[in-house]
Motif scaffolding. Sequence first.
Motif, PDB file in Angstrom:
ATOM      1  N   THR A  98       5.610   2.437  -4.144  1.00 13.49           N
ATOM      2  CA  THR A  98       6.139   3.462  -3.143  1.00 13.49           C
ATOM      3  C   THR A  98       7.281   2.617  -2.391  1.00 13.49           C
ATOM      4  OG1 THR A  98       4.874   2.529  -1.079  1.00 13.49           O
ATOM      5  CG2 THR A  98       3.444   4.045  -2.514  1.00 13.49           C
ATOM      6  N   VAL A  99       7.942   3.538  -1.540  1.00 16.43           N
ATOM      7  CA  VAL A  99       9.047   2.989  -1.038  1.00 16.43           C
ATOM      8  C   VAL A  99       8.745   1.516   0.120  1.00 16.43           C
ATOM      9  CG1 VAL A  99      10.684   3.333   1.108  1.00 16.43           C
ATOM     10  CG2 VAL A  99      10.252   5.162  -0.525  1.00 16.43           C
ATOM     11  N   ALA A 100       7.687   1.985   0.778  1.00 17.43           N
ATOM     12  CA  ALA A 100       7.280   0.717   1.432  1.00 17.43           C
ATOM     13  C   ALA A 100       6.748  -0.491   0.771  1.00 17.43           C
ATOM     14  CB  ALA A 100       5.981   0.963   2.440  1.00 17.43           C
ATOM     15  N   GLU A 101       6.216  -0.199  -0.360  1.00 19.00           N
ATOM     16  CA  GLU A 101       5.634  -1.353  -1.324  1.00 19.00           C
ATOM     17  C   GLU A 101       7.010  -2.099  -2.017  1.00 19.00           C
ATOM     18  OE1 GLU A 101       1.407   0.016  -2.970  1.00 19.00           O
ATOM     19  OE2 GLU A 101       3.340   0.936  -3.888  1.00 19.00           O
ATOM     20  N   ASN A 102       8.181  -1.221  -2.130  1.00 15.20           N
ATOM     21  CA  ASN A 102       9.106  -1.734  -2.625  1.00 15.20           C
ATOM     22  C   ASN A 102       9.907  -2.738  -1.453  1.00 15.20           C
ATOM     23  OD1 ASN A 102      10.046  -1.358  -5.468  1.00 15.20           O
ATOM     24  ND2 ASN A 102       9.380   0.501  -4.964  1.00 15.20           N
ATOM     25  N   ILE A 103      10.070  -2.085  -0.273  1.00 10.77           N
ATOM     26  CA  ILE A 103      10.599  -2.736   0.745  1.00 10.77           C
ATOM     27  C   ILE A 103      10.033  -3.978   1.122  1.00 10.77           C
ATOM     28  CG2 ILE A 103      11.372  -2.713   3.164  1.00 10.77           C
ATOM     29  CD1 ILE A 103      12.034   0.165   2.671  1.00 10.77           C
ATOM     30  N   PHE A 104       8.730  -4.222   1.038  1.00 12.82           N
ATOM     31  CA  PHE A 104       8.201  -5.403   1.600  1.00 12.82           C
ATOM     32  C   PHE A 104       7.579  -6.276   0.193  1.00 12.82           C
ATOM     33  CE2 PHE A 104       7.758  -2.790   5.010  1.00 12.82           C
ATOM     34  CZ  PHE A 104       8.489  -3.529   5.986  1.00 12.82           C
ATOM     35  N   LEU A 105       8.228  -6.055  -0.850  1.00 13.11           N
ATOM     36  CA  LEU A 105       7.776  -6.547  -1.924  1.00 13.11           C
ATOM     37  C   LEU A 105       8.206  -8.037  -2.060  1.00 13.11           C
ATOM     38  CD1 LEU A 105       6.297  -6.035  -4.849  1.00 13.11           C
ATOM     39  CD2 LEU A 105       8.598  -5.721  -5.724  1.00 13.11           C
ATOM     40  N   GLY A 106       7.212  -9.032  -2.190  1.00  9.63           N
ATOM     41  CA  GLY A 106       7.443 -10.344  -1.946  1.00  9.63           C
ATOM     42  C   GLY A 106       7.572 -10.905  -0.621  1.00  9.63           C
ATOM     43  N   ASN A 107       7.226 -10.077   0.476  1.00 11.27           N
ATOM     44  CA  ASN A 107       7.534 -10.161   1.637  1.00 11.27           C
ATOM     45  C   ASN A 107       6.711  -9.469   2.597  1.00 11.27           C
ATOM     46  OD1 ASN A 107       9.092 -11.258   3.952  1.00 11.27           O
ATOM     47  ND2 ASN A 107      10.313  -9.667   3.902  1.00 11.27           N
ATOM     48  N   GLU A 108       5.410  -9.301   2.032  1.00 11.38           N
ATOM     49  CA  GLU A 108       4.414  -8.281   2.527  1.00 11.38           C
ATOM     50  C   GLU A 108       3.925  -8.585   3.999  1.00 11.38           C
ATOM     51  OE1 GLU A 108       4.143  -9.549  -0.478  1.00 11.38           O
ATOM     52  OE2 GLU A 108       4.531  -7.945  -1.969  1.00 11.38           O
ATOM     53  N   VAL A 109       3.676  -7.564   4.598  1.00  4.20           N
ATOM     54  CA  VAL A 109       3.409  -7.461   6.191  1.00  4.20           C
ATOM     55  C   VAL A 109       1.874  -7.805   5.983  1.00  4.20           C
ATOM     56  CG1 VAL A 109       3.043  -6.337   8.200  1.00  4.20           C
ATOM     57  CG2 VAL A 109       5.073  -5.782   6.535  1.00  4.20           C
ATOM     58  N   ARG A 110       1.164  -8.728   6.570  1.00  5.19           N
ATOM     59  CA  ARG A 110      -0.062  -9.344   6.600  1.00  5.19           C
ATOM     60  C   ARG A 110      -0.670  -9.156   7.726  1.00  5.19           C
ATOM     61  NH1 ARG A 110      -0.110 -13.732   1.960  1.00  5.19           N
ATOM     62  NH2 ARG A 110       1.870 -13.054   0.888  1.00  5.19           N
ATOM     63  N   ASN A 111      -1.970  -8.826   7.822  1.00  5.73           N
ATOM     64  CA  ASN A 111      -2.709  -9.062   9.098  1.00  5.73           C
ATOM     65  C   ASN A 111      -3.406 -10.456   9.116  1.00  5.73           C
ATOM     66  OD1 ASN A 111      -5.038  -9.080   7.300  1.00  5.73           O
ATOM     67  ND2 ASN A 111      -5.436  -6.725   7.872  1.00  5.73           N
TER      68      ASN A 111
END
Lengths: 524, 408
Positions: A98-111
């Motif tokens: 998805t768009v979001a998955e691509n934007i944060f690929l390698g830089n994922e938003v984590r809890n």
Amino acid sequence: MANNILEMHSITKTFPGVKALEDVELRVAEGEIHAICGENGAGKSTLMKVLSGVYPYGTYDGQIVFKGEEARYHSINESEDAGVVIIHQELALVPHLTVAENIFLGNEVRNALGLIDWNEANHRATDLMHQVGLDENPTTPVGQLGVGKQQLIEIAKALSKKVSLLILDEPTAALNDSDSQHLLDLLKRLRDEQGITSIMISHKLNEIEYVADTTTIIRDGQTIETLDMSLPESTQDRIIRGMVGRELENRYPPKTGRQIGDEAFRVENWTVHHPTQPGRVVIDNAAFDVKAGEVVGIAGLMGAGRTELAMSIFGRTYGRGISGEVYKRGEKINTHTVSECIDNGIAYATEDRKRYGLNLIADIRHNISAAGLKKLTSNGWINTNEELKVAQDYRVAMNIKTPSVLQKAGNLSGGNQQKVVLSKWMYTDADVVILDEPTRGIDVGAKYEIYTIINKLAAEGKAVVIISSELPELLGTCDRIFTIAFGRVTGQMPVDEATPEALMKLMTQERTAKPAAASAGESH
Amino acid sequence: MSTPATAQNDGAETNVNSIAQSIKETFTSNIRQSGIFIAFIAIIVLFAFLTDGTLLSGQNVTNIVLQYSYILVLAIGMVIVIIGGHIDLSVGSVVAFSGAVSAVVVIKGGQPWWVGVLAAIAVGLLVGAWQGFWVAFVGIPAFITTLAGMLIFRGATYLTLENISLSPFPAEYTRIGIGFQNGLFGGNGYDVFTLVVFAVAVAGYIFTQFRQRAAAVKYNQHVTAMPLFIVKLVAVAAVVMAFSWLLANDRGLPNVLIILAVLVIIYTLVTTRTVFGRHVYAIGGNLTAATLSGVKVKWVNFGIMLNMGFLAGIAGVLFGARSNGAQPAAGNMFELDAIAASFIGGAAVTGGVGRVTGAIVGGLIMATMTNGMQLLGYEQSVQNIVKGLVLLLAVAFDVYNKRRAGGR
């Protein structure tokens, strides 16, 4: 000098046997849009790879100063951490994500647990998309969006990494005019509102003139000059002169020696459906024709169905549910397979030569003979000596710049690869030649050579069809131009009567109640 | 001799390279190909040394030929499959199945040996057509099709043999695998016939090399400098005649070597000089570009799989003849040896690159190592580990070279 965000001093990069960069100087001021111009193979991409750490520190000579400190990047990760983000010509997006998955690929938003927080990610993705002027659902797979929007998502991805220097490698190469315009305006906005510095590699001189504050010209691995674009003497002609090292008064060779004869090729009632979405009509009742010795243009915006039209005709390599008739010199012919087309003297040089046009790991010789192998064959055996001779003859005739035709096609620059593709189709002795974006991604000098080849084909009495999104190119090379919009041929006009404005009007003409605009013909 | 500086000028008459340039070109033009030969020689020297020369005794060399012929036959087909961008995991099962049918026809059915041979080849062709149908026309990836085939034809082997081994074959049949051509011209402790056959082959080789060189000069191509060309021919002739001397001192010319030589020559020509061969490289290199150049991709893929089946049928005969019967578990893991031979021989995992001669040398490297380790008394376990590491290193070398060459 304090306001220079980036300074590259006497960068020299050598590959075995080749000096790709020699003492290159580049100074980029903070908050400007800096264009880098140069012919293909001039070393622009190499320079950017040096800057972004693709070629790690130590594999080149020279000094890079970024934000006042010497930069010694050993990998892309290090340069990205410093705020240098490069967007390559071939987009690095994963189509099924998805768009979001691509934007944060390698830089994922984590809890807190280290798991990905999708709500937060999607929320931030929406924000980032707003910044680049996109209004898409962050959970849409990227592959469903057009190339223009994908390019913007690449920029959103860069913004998510706190970019301070954005490098774009030919960002508009695959975009149509309105998407390109949007992208260029976005670069200006990022500069004015967020103070983001951009480096843009481009071939498109009017874009550079429109967007760039400064332009650095590179030729043969050396810096030629850096122009302040606000000065009146920084014209397109000046840039071209710097790029090619010679005066190029005319970008299009004169159309001499053309003798337009009888009709050579005609397509009628051509309707094509989408290969995977049943019921969707991609080409709707299209018709066009071309005469012997004539160069006909097909003008259309990205997504209008230009390539789909050509490929559906050429061996039905695109689409399904295809209907319509194809005539060669007034006689109906079958074009169900590519080999039938080749036997009927039809050639199609694709818009994407790397993916569809060439076997990059095979040598130039085998690429040139690939479509015309029959001519070299008796009883199933290939005359390999003759094959080599043919390749060498084309190398000379087409001015393919290579030490040997035994080189791999993948080692050639874009312009020379295109010459190999053209050689391949010329060797089939086709008399109807369809060229899809024949000069995409190739430099000014090589473009001129390609136009010369097109002229030569027409002068030999071949019927040439050029598909292009660059209107000046069509106006400079064609005798007659068809326009296509939303899968329909919306009109045609002789080149003498055509203006960019008139063509653009037809290229954006939406579906109307009036049927078969094509047969209405001269809507001028 | 021309100077190197002018030799690169295309239009110039000087199309014969200087010696230094020729040597450089020979080694740099294809590091992978020359690398594989150097590695092969190094392995032979190493094991000849470790085994005190036993490796190169006439008897042992002959045994290597007899033992690994069927793997080499499979490697020929496999490298073509791999060049086309596919893989075939079923060949071991197909070898077993074709051998089983052949054994049932000859041993149970009492048919003459040649009916058994034809039956095995027919089974191979049918299997090839079956797999070709799924790969080419239905569009199932070869990995899946042949993984299924591996199970299907193994099961079919057990069914055909009713879970038990069948033996023995009549002598005419086993002669294919373990028989020799010898004694025609007599000889004192060595077989003159073998030497004569090899001498004729070498003469033929030299003749075609000279003809090709003449044609190349006629077409104004660069050719190797004459002294180096002759050195190369003499070296090849010397190696081949030394090999024949070893065979002649043992039992003579093995039948399987004749079959193998014929296949290597045919398939080298098929891959380099025919339209089919060129199309295999084209679809492996860039499928879409091949389609748009008029290659009938489906039929080429069908042909690739059909051919693999054909060669698996031949390998089934050779294996059956050598083992003098058919076993339900025959040919186990053959596919992996054939695949390893292709990759060691320089084929690319992504397709589009590879050579029949490379696969043969790759297979011979595996064979020499296995044989050498057996002579030294290493266990199967050690042999497997070494073979695995060699495969890994060979491909790593390839990847390293590509990265170095394509760094731009």
